[in-house]
Design an enzyme around this catalytic site. Structure first.
Site, mmCIF file in Angstrom:
data_model
loop_
_atom_site.group_PDB
_atom_site.id
_atom_site.type_symbol
_atom_site.label_atom_id
_atom_site.label_comp_id
_atom_site.label_asym_id
_atom_site.label_seq_id
_atom_site.Cartn_x
_atom_site.Cartn_y
_atom_site.Cartn_z
ATOM 1 N N ASP A 127 17.425 55.313 9.986
ATOM 2 C CA ASP A 127 16.587 54.884 11.094
ATOM 3 C C ASP A 127 16.572 56.007 12.134
ATOM 4 O O ASP A 127 16.984 57.138 11.828
ATOM 5 C CB ASP A 127 17.069 53.553 11.678
ATOM 6 C CG ASP A 127 18.525 53.595 12.137
ATOM 7 O OD1 ASP A 127 19.030 54.703 12.424
ATOM 8 O OD2 ASP A 127 19.149 52.529 12.230
ATOM 9 N N ALA A 128 16.133 55.712 13.344
ATOM 10 C CA ALA A 128 15.994 56.769 14.352
ATOM 11 C C ALA A 128 17.332 57.399 14.715
ATOM 12 O O ALA A 128 17.386 58.577 15.085
ATOM 13 C CB ALA A 128 15.319 56.200 15.603
ATOM 14 N N LYS A 165 28.742 48.544 9.560
ATOM 15 C CA LYS A 165 27.899 49.561 8.943
ATOM 16 C C LYS A 165 28.406 50.946 9.342
ATOM 17 O O LYS A 165 28.663 51.197 10.512
ATOM 18 C CB LYS A 165 26.440 49.392 9.390
ATOM 19 C CG LYS A 165 25.820 48.053 8.991
ATOM 20 C CD LYS A 165 24.420 47.919 9.586
ATOM 21 C CE LYS A 165 23.781 46.587 9.222
ATOM 22 N NZ LYS A 165 22.462 46.405 9.863
ATOM 23 N N LYS A 177 8.696 44.041 10.298
ATOM 24 C CA LYS A 177 9.210 44.954 11.329
ATOM 25 C C LYS A 177 9.437 46.325 10.705
ATOM 26 O O LYS A 177 10.005 46.428 9.622
ATOM 27 C CB LYS A 177 10.524 44.441 11.918
ATOM 28 C CG LYS A 177 11.014 45.274 13.107
ATOM 29 C CD LYS A 177 12.229 44.645 13.772
ATOM 30 C CE LYS A 177 13.504 44.960 13.036
ATOM 31 N NZ LYS A 177 14.692 44.371 13.693
ATOM 32 N N LYS A 182 10.642 50.524 11.539
ATOM 33 C CA LYS A 182 11.415 51.372 12.433
ATOM 34 C C LYS A 182 10.526 52.436 13.057
ATOM 35 O O LYS A 182 9.637 52.994 12.400
ATOM 36 C CB LYS A 182 12.554 52.046 11.661
ATOM 37 C CG LYS A 182 13.540 51.065 11.036
ATOM 38 C CD LYS A 182 14.331 50.314 12.075
ATOM 39 C CE LYS A 182 15.389 49.424 11.428
ATOM 40 N NZ LYS A 182 16.291 48.809 12.413
ATOM 41 N N ASP A 212 11.044 48.706 15.963
ATOM 42 C CA ASP A 212 12.436 48.826 16.396
ATOM 43 C C ASP A 212 12.766 50.306 16.560
ATOM 44 O O ASP A 212 12.744 51.063 15.589
ATOM 45 C CB ASP A 212 13.344 48.184 15.344
ATOM 46 C CG ASP A 212 14.816 48.217 15.715
ATOM 47 O OD1 ASP A 212 15.156 48.748 16.784
ATOM 48 O OD2 ASP A 212 15.629 47.713 14.911
ATOM 49 N N ASN A 237 15.721 51.419 17.762
ATOM 50 C CA ASN A 237 17.167 51.630 17.600
ATOM 51 C C ASN A 237 17.779 52.466 18.725
ATOM 52 O O ASN A 237 18.580 53.383 18.480
ATOM 53 C CB ASN A 237 17.478 52.240 16.242
ATOM 54 C CG ASN A 237 17.313 51.255 15.105
ATOM 55 O OD1 ASN A 237 16.360 51.349 14.330
ATOM 56 N ND2 ASN A 237 18.215 50.280 14.995
ATOM 57 N N GLU A 240 11.608 46.515 19.937
ATOM 58 C CA GLU A 240 13.054 46.257 19.890
ATOM 59 C C GLU A 240 13.865 47.498 20.258
ATOM 60 O O GLU A 240 13.562 48.603 19.805
ATOM 61 C CB GLU A 240 13.423 45.802 18.483
ATOM 62 C CG GLU A 240 14.876 45.394 18.307
ATOM 63 C CD GLU A 240 15.094 44.737 16.954
ATOM 64 O OE1 GLU A 240 16.196 44.857 16.408
ATOM 65 O OE2 GLU A 240 14.153 44.088 16.438
ATOM 66 N N GLU A 265 21.303 43.045 19.767
ATOM 67 C CA GLU A 265 22.067 43.057 18.518
ATOM 68 C C GLU A 265 23.367 43.850 18.598
ATOM 69 O O GLU A 265 24.309 43.563 17.880
ATOM 70 C CB GLU A 265 21.222 43.614 17.381
ATOM 71 C CG GLU A 265 20.920 45.101 17.488
ATOM 72 C CD GLU A 265 20.115 45.619 16.310
ATOM 73 O OE1 GLU A 265 20.634 46.465 15.576
ATOM 74 O OE2 GLU A 265 18.965 45.185 16.142
ATOM 75 N N HIS A 297 20.055 38.827 14.845
ATOM 76 C CA HIS A 297 20.064 40.070 14.069
ATOM 77 C C HIS A 297 20.848 39.920 12.771
ATOM 78 O O HIS A 297 21.987 39.456 12.766
ATOM 79 C CB HIS A 297 20.698 41.181 14.918
ATOM 80 C CG HIS A 297 21.003 42.424 14.152
ATOM 81 N ND1 HIS A 297 22.288 42.751 13.740
ATOM 82 C CD2 HIS A 297 20.199 43.422 13.697
ATOM 83 C CE1 HIS A 297 22.256 43.904 13.085
ATOM 84 N NE2 HIS A 297 21.013 44.328 13.039
#
Length: 373
Positions: free
Chosen positions: A25-26, A61, A174, A176, A205, A207, A231, A257, A307
């Site tokens: 993700d970002a 994670k 959704k 990213k 999202d 992030n 988000e 989240e 989440h």
């Protein structure tokens, strides 16, 4: 005080769940994290004199899984001999047993597995799905898919996964954002919106990877897509910054989240930092703490979109007064023998008691550490 039952045994397991492909993700594109290749699961199984068993889980994670397991192993003996129905009392006892390492973050995430197992057990004693024990407002919950929209996937794959999800009964998509090039984000959002049409809810999202000026620019640019929400446009603890965005834009702002306790959610809500609150039961310390967040959000007339961990959150969302969303990930499917039914844009409660899931043999095979008392 009448004792209804007693805990006779606790089993704590650390399970490493492999992911089919590395996930980005970002946070990966900005160099703050590495791609995710696995999820560390923490399972707690609690047995009682009456022959009942409750199952709960937490997760981590990228990092923290061994730490969660180590703390859970230390705390497990605290439960033996206690009445499992006294869940709030036991949460306090567990958190004070490890209070020297704090009452948020990793410590309460370890406690969450026990707390969720106790709620699962309590609902099983009542022969009710957890949602019914809590008091359900609905038999199903709106659901959206996230797992098909990560930044490592080319846009063609994102479009294919989005169409597949909608065809399989998912109600929202959704994807990213937070790419270093904002034009890439806008092109991907435009492509997905065109693919799924205006009748399917689309969310994005970031992030936490935008600063305040970038977030304002992107929120303004994204307004035209009619998104369900934007988000984590800012750092999770920038409550004032999130509040400014909620006041400035029509598109709802969602966050929460990453907050690691009911107290942190209280600060977010008090600041007006979200239109949609996104608590995570394993991260805030379990169902006992999640219910506190629900009450705070409801008192401020906020929407709820928990989440991850849909196996837990479908029950909690069903018990929220306002129509919520639940996040669909298929990542955890191999861990359980049972799976949730999805159709008509909604995730449906099962009639099974408790959470309605049992740990699969495949999950047992992925166990890397175990402790019993």
């Amino acid at each position: 005080m009448v004792t209804v039952d007693r805990v006779t045994g606790v089993r704590v397991s650390s399970v490493t769940l492999p992911l089919p492909v590395p996930i980005s993700d970002a946070k990966v594109l900005t160099g703050r994290q590495r791609p995710m290749t696995e999820v560390a699961m923490l399972f707690a199984e609690i047995t009682t004199e009456a022959g009942l068993e409750g199952v709960g889980f937490s997760y981590s994670k990228r990092a923290g899984g061994p730490g969660q397991f180590a703390h859970a192993r230390e705390l497990a003996p605290v439960l033996v001999g206690e009445d499992p129905n006294d869940i709030a009392k036991l949460w306090d006892k567990l958190v004070w047993a490890g209070a020297s390492v704090g009452r948020s973050g990793l410590s309460v995430q370890a406690i969450a597995a026990f707390d969720i197992a106790l709620w699962d057990l309590k609902a099983k004693r009542a022969r009710l799905p957890l949602a019914k024990l809590l008091g359900a407002h609905r038999e199903s919950v709106r659901c959206y898919n996230t797992s098909g929209g990560f930044l490592h996937a080319p846009v063609e794959e994102v479009l294919e996964r989005a169409a597949e999800s909608v065809a399989n009964g998912i109600g929202g998509i959704k994807i990213k954002v937070g790419h270093p090039d904002p034009a890439v984000d806008l092109a991907r959002v435009a492509a997905v919106r065109e693919k799924i049409g205006d009748d399917v809810t689309l969310m994005v999202d970031a992030n936490q990877q935008w600063d305040r000026p970038a977030a304002r620019r992107m929120c303004r640019a994204l307004e035209r897509f009619g998104l369900g929400w934007i988000e984590e446009p800012l750092d999770a603890y920038d409550f004032e910054g999130h509040a400014a965005l909620t006041a400035a834009f029509d598109t709802p702002i969602a966050t929460g989240e990453m907050l690691a306790g009911a107290g942190e959610h209280a600060e977010l809500i008090r600041a007006g930092g979200a239109d949609i609150v996104q608590p995570d039961a394993p991260r805030v310390g379990g169902i006992t703490q999640f219910l506190k967040v629900m009450a705070l959000a409801d008192a401020r007339h906020l929407q709820l979109a928990p989440h991850f961990a849909m196996e837990i959150h479908v029950h909690l969302a069903a018990a929220y007064p306002r129509e919520p969303w639940v996040e669909h990930f298929e990542w955890l499917d191999p861990l359980f023998d049972e799976h949730l039914e999805i159709s008509g844009g909604r995730m449906h409660l099962s009639g099974r008691p408790g959470l309605g899931v049992t740990i699969s043999e495949r999950a047992r095979a992925w166990t890397v550490a175990e402790f019993r008392v």
